[in-house]
Design a protein around this motif. Structure first.
Motif, PDB file in Angstrom:
ATOM      1  N   ASP A 193      -8.138   8.207   1.756  1.00 48.88           N
ATOM      2  CA  ASP A 193      -7.580   7.023   2.412  1.00 48.88           C
ATOM      3  C   ASP A 193      -6.061   6.974   2.317  1.00 48.88           C
ATOM      4  OD1 ASP A 193     -10.068   6.165   3.139  1.00 48.88           O
ATOM      5  OD2 ASP A 193     -10.301   4.774   1.460  1.00 48.88           O
ATOM      6  N   ASP A 194      -5.527   7.524   1.245  1.00 51.35           N
ATOM      7  CA  ASP A 194      -4.084   7.420   1.041  1.00 51.35           C
ATOM      8  C   ASP A 194      -3.374   8.779   1.010  1.00 51.35           C
ATOM      9  OD1 ASP A 194      -5.175   8.226  -1.345  1.00 51.35           O
ATOM     10  OD2 ASP A 194      -3.881   6.974  -2.593  1.00 51.35           O
ATOM     11  N   VAL A 195      -4.059   9.848   1.427  1.00 53.95           N
ATOM     12  CA  VAL A 195      -3.443  11.181   1.446  1.00 53.95           C
ATOM     13  C   VAL A 195      -3.690  11.824   2.810  1.00 53.95           C
ATOM     14  CG1 VAL A 195      -3.365  13.471   0.396  1.00 53.95           C
ATOM     15  CG2 VAL A 195      -3.822  11.473  -1.031  1.00 53.95           C
ATOM     16  N   ILE A 196      -2.592  12.207   3.461  1.00 54.63           N
ATOM     17  CA  ILE A 196      -2.672  12.827   4.783  1.00 54.63           C
ATOM     18  C   ILE A 196      -1.928  14.147   4.754  1.00 54.63           C
ATOM     19  CG2 ILE A 196      -1.933  12.616   7.179  1.00 54.63           C
ATOM     20  CD1 ILE A 196      -2.300   9.674   6.948  1.00 54.63           C
ATOM     21  N   VAL A 197      -2.505  15.136   5.405  1.00 56.29           N
ATOM     22  CA  VAL A 197      -1.827  16.420   5.589  1.00 56.29           C
ATOM     23  C   VAL A 197      -1.311  16.446   7.014  1.00 56.29           C
ATOM     24  CG1 VAL A 197      -2.087  18.923   5.642  1.00 56.29           C
ATOM     25  CG2 VAL A 197      -3.310  17.587   3.927  1.00 56.29           C
ATOM     26  N   GLU A 221      -6.939  14.129   7.236  1.00 57.19           N
ATOM     27  CA  GLU A 221      -6.918  13.106   6.198  1.00 57.19           C
ATOM     28  C   GLU A 221      -7.754  13.586   5.026  1.00 57.19           C
ATOM     29  OE1 GLU A 221      -7.489   8.955   6.950  1.00 57.19           O
ATOM     30  OE2 GLU A 221      -6.684   9.152   8.972  1.00 57.19           O
ATOM     31  N   LEU A 222      -7.129  13.718   3.868  1.00 54.62           N
ATOM     32  CA  LEU A 222      -7.849  14.155   2.677  1.00 54.62           C
ATOM     33  C   LEU A 222      -8.515  12.983   1.972  1.00 54.62           C
ATOM     34  CD1 LEU A 222      -5.336  16.746   1.190  1.00 54.62           C
ATOM     35  CD2 LEU A 222      -7.336  17.174   2.610  1.00 54.62           C
ATOM     36  N   ASN A 270       0.850  -1.183   0.000  1.00 55.08           N
ATOM     37  CA  ASN A 270       0.000   0.000   0.000  1.00 55.08           C
ATOM     38  C   ASN A 270       0.888   1.236   0.000  1.00 55.08           C
ATOM     39  OD1 ASN A 270      -2.350   1.454  -0.054  1.00 55.08           O
ATOM     40  ND2 ASN A 270      -2.869   1.112   2.087  1.00 55.08           N
ATOM     41  N   SER A 271       0.337   2.345  -0.415  1.00 57.46           N
ATOM     42  CA  SER A 271       1.076   3.607  -0.421  1.00 57.46           C
ATOM     43  C   SER A 271       0.296   4.661   0.354  1.00 57.46           C
ATOM     44  CB  SER A 271       1.298   4.109  -1.842  1.00 57.46           C
ATOM     45  OG  SER A 271       2.146   3.232  -2.547  1.00 57.46           O
ATOM     46  N   LEU A 272       1.041   5.578   0.929  1.00 60.91           N
ATOM     47  CA  LEU A 272       0.468   6.684   1.673  1.00 60.91           C
ATOM     48  C   LEU A 272       1.226   7.942   1.259  1.00 60.91           C
ATOM     49  CD1 LEU A 272      -1.446   7.522   4.023  1.00 60.91           C
ATOM     50  CD2 LEU A 272       0.468   7.103   5.556  1.00 60.91           C
ATOM     51  N   HIS A 273       0.498   9.003   0.950  1.00 58.13           N
ATOM     52  CA  HIS A 273       1.124  10.250   0.518  1.00 58.13           C
ATOM     53  C   HIS A 273       0.965  11.298   1.608  1.00 58.13           C
ATOM     54  CE1 HIS A 273       1.394   8.429  -3.419  1.00 58.13           C
ATOM     55  NE2 HIS A 273       0.123   8.106  -3.309  1.00 58.13           N
ATOM     56  N   LEU A 274       2.059  11.962   1.942  1.00 59.45           N
ATOM     57  CA  LEU A 274       2.053  12.990   2.977  1.00 59.45           C
ATOM     58  C   LEU A 274       2.265  14.356   2.351  1.00 59.45           C
ATOM     59  CD1 LEU A 274       4.451  11.366   5.618  1.00 59.45           C
ATOM     60  CD2 LEU A 274       1.967  11.207   5.513  1.00 59.45           C
ATOM     61  N   LYS A 275       1.435  15.282   2.774  1.00 61.37           N
ATOM     62  CA  LYS A 275       1.604  16.688   2.412  1.00 61.37           C
ATOM     63  C   LYS A 275       1.713  17.461   3.711  1.00 61.37           C
ATOM     64  CE  LYS A 275      -1.083  16.556  -1.864  1.00 61.37           C
ATOM     65  NZ  LYS A 275      -2.141  17.197  -2.631  1.00 61.37           N
ATOM     66  N   PHE A 276       2.190  18.671   3.636  1.00 62.88           N
ATOM     67  CA  PHE A 276       2.325  19.487   4.838  1.00 62.88           C
ATOM     68  C   PHE A 276       1.444  20.713   4.723  1.00 62.88           C
ATOM     69  CE2 PHE A 276       6.099  16.903   4.642  1.00 62.88           C
ATOM     70  CZ  PHE A 276       6.164  16.420   5.938  1.00 62.88           C
ATOM     71  N   GLY A 277       0.785  21.040   5.824  1.00 57.66           N
ATOM     72  CA  GLY A 277      -0.119  22.177   5.853  1.00 57.66           C
ATOM     73  C   GLY A 277      -0.186  22.763   7.246  1.00 57.66           C
ATOM     74  N   GLU A 278      -1.279  23.444   7.519  1.00 60.99           N
ATOM     75  CA  GLU A 278      -1.419  24.117   8.807  1.00 60.99           C
ATOM     76  C   GLU A 278      -1.791  23.168   9.927  1.00 60.99           C
ATOM     77  OE1 GLU A 278      -3.735  27.650   8.757  1.00 60.99           O
ATOM     78  OE2 GLU A 278      -2.888  28.318   6.851  1.00 60.99           O
ATOM     79  N   GLU A 279      -2.638  22.160   9.639  1.00 57.24           N
ATOM     80  CA  GLU A 279      -3.034  21.221  10.697  1.00 57.24           C
ATOM     81  C   GLU A 279      -3.187  19.823  10.125  1.00 57.24           C
ATOM     82  OE1 GLU A 279      -7.828  21.756  10.905  1.00 57.24           O
ATOM     83  OE2 GLU A 279      -6.613  23.265  11.924  1.00 57.24           O
ATOM     84  N   HIS A 280      -3.200  18.841  11.023  1.00 58.67           N
ATOM     85  CA  HIS A 280      -3.292  17.429  10.643  1.00 58.67           C
ATOM     86  C   HIS A 280      -4.711  17.101  10.167  1.00 58.67           C
ATOM     87  CE1 HIS A 280      -1.968  13.193  10.986  1.00 58.67           C
ATOM     88  NE2 HIS A 280      -3.258  12.987  11.131  1.00 58.67           N
TER      89      HIS A 280
END
Length: 191
Positions: free
Chosen positions: A116-120, A113-114, A101-111
């Motif tokens: 299932d596989d994309v998290i800020v 989940e965008l 499985n893959s998980l993509h991380l982005k960085f923003g102002e707060e935590h």
């Protein structure tokens, strides 16, 4: 009411809090590029997530952490086994478990989940705990039913005595139906 001494409770509680930290990836100091992390999953891991019917299994998990400026990608590769009772004959069986499985991380102002596989992650965070993602990958990699595989000739490798006993105890569908319904069934079949 059962009494638990404070020391035992505190030790248990601290173990629960500390256990997931074994599955943390510190990423702040890492340079851009590919980094690999290896994790072991065992019964203690499953006890943390499950209150009852804890999986009797183990697995090796490799996490490839590809750090980039805009999006960081985590690729999970899981390979292990699960010991379970066969759904058909109730004998123990060992099931091979594999998944990716893959998980993509982005960085923003707060935590948040965008998908299932994309998290800020918040800019202030410097690590990610992957325990929950490993548990979900293991669970989703399990087959729908736990049954012994067929042999080369296509015959079941389940316990023959148990299968015979189940066949002896099973009720024939025709015997189970009240005979008064047969006349109604004939009417339906004629239409």
């Amino acid at each position: 009411m059962r009494k638990i001494n404070f020391y035992t409770f505190a030790k248990f509680y601290l173990n629960i809090l500390e256990y997931p930290t074994k599955y943390t990836i510190p990423f702040k100091g890492l340079k851009d590029g590919l980094h690999e992390f290896d994790f072991k999953v065992n019964q203690e891991f499953f006890t943390y997530f499950q209150e009852e019917d804890v999986y009797q299994g183990e697995a090796d998990v490799k996490v490839s952490f590809n750090k980039k400026t805009l999006v960081t990608t985590l690729k999970f590769e899981l390979k292990g086994k699960l010991n379970a009772a066969c759904d058909r004959c109730l004998e123990e069986l060992e099931i091979e478990v594999e998944g990716e499985n893959s998980l993509h991380l982005k960085f923003g102002e707060e935590h948040e989940e965008l998908a299932d596989d994309v998290i800020v992650l918040a800019e202030s965070e410097n690590e990610i705990n992957v325990a929950q993602y490993i548990y979900e990958l293991f669970t989703l990699s399990l087959p729908l039913s736990f049954v012994h595989p067929d042999d080369e000739d296509g015959n079941s490798t389940c316990n023959e005595k148990m299968i015979q006993k189940l066949n002896d105890l099973s009720v024939n569908e025709e015997e189970k139906i009240d005979p008064r319904w047969n006349d109604l069934r004939k009417l339906i079949d004629n239409n």
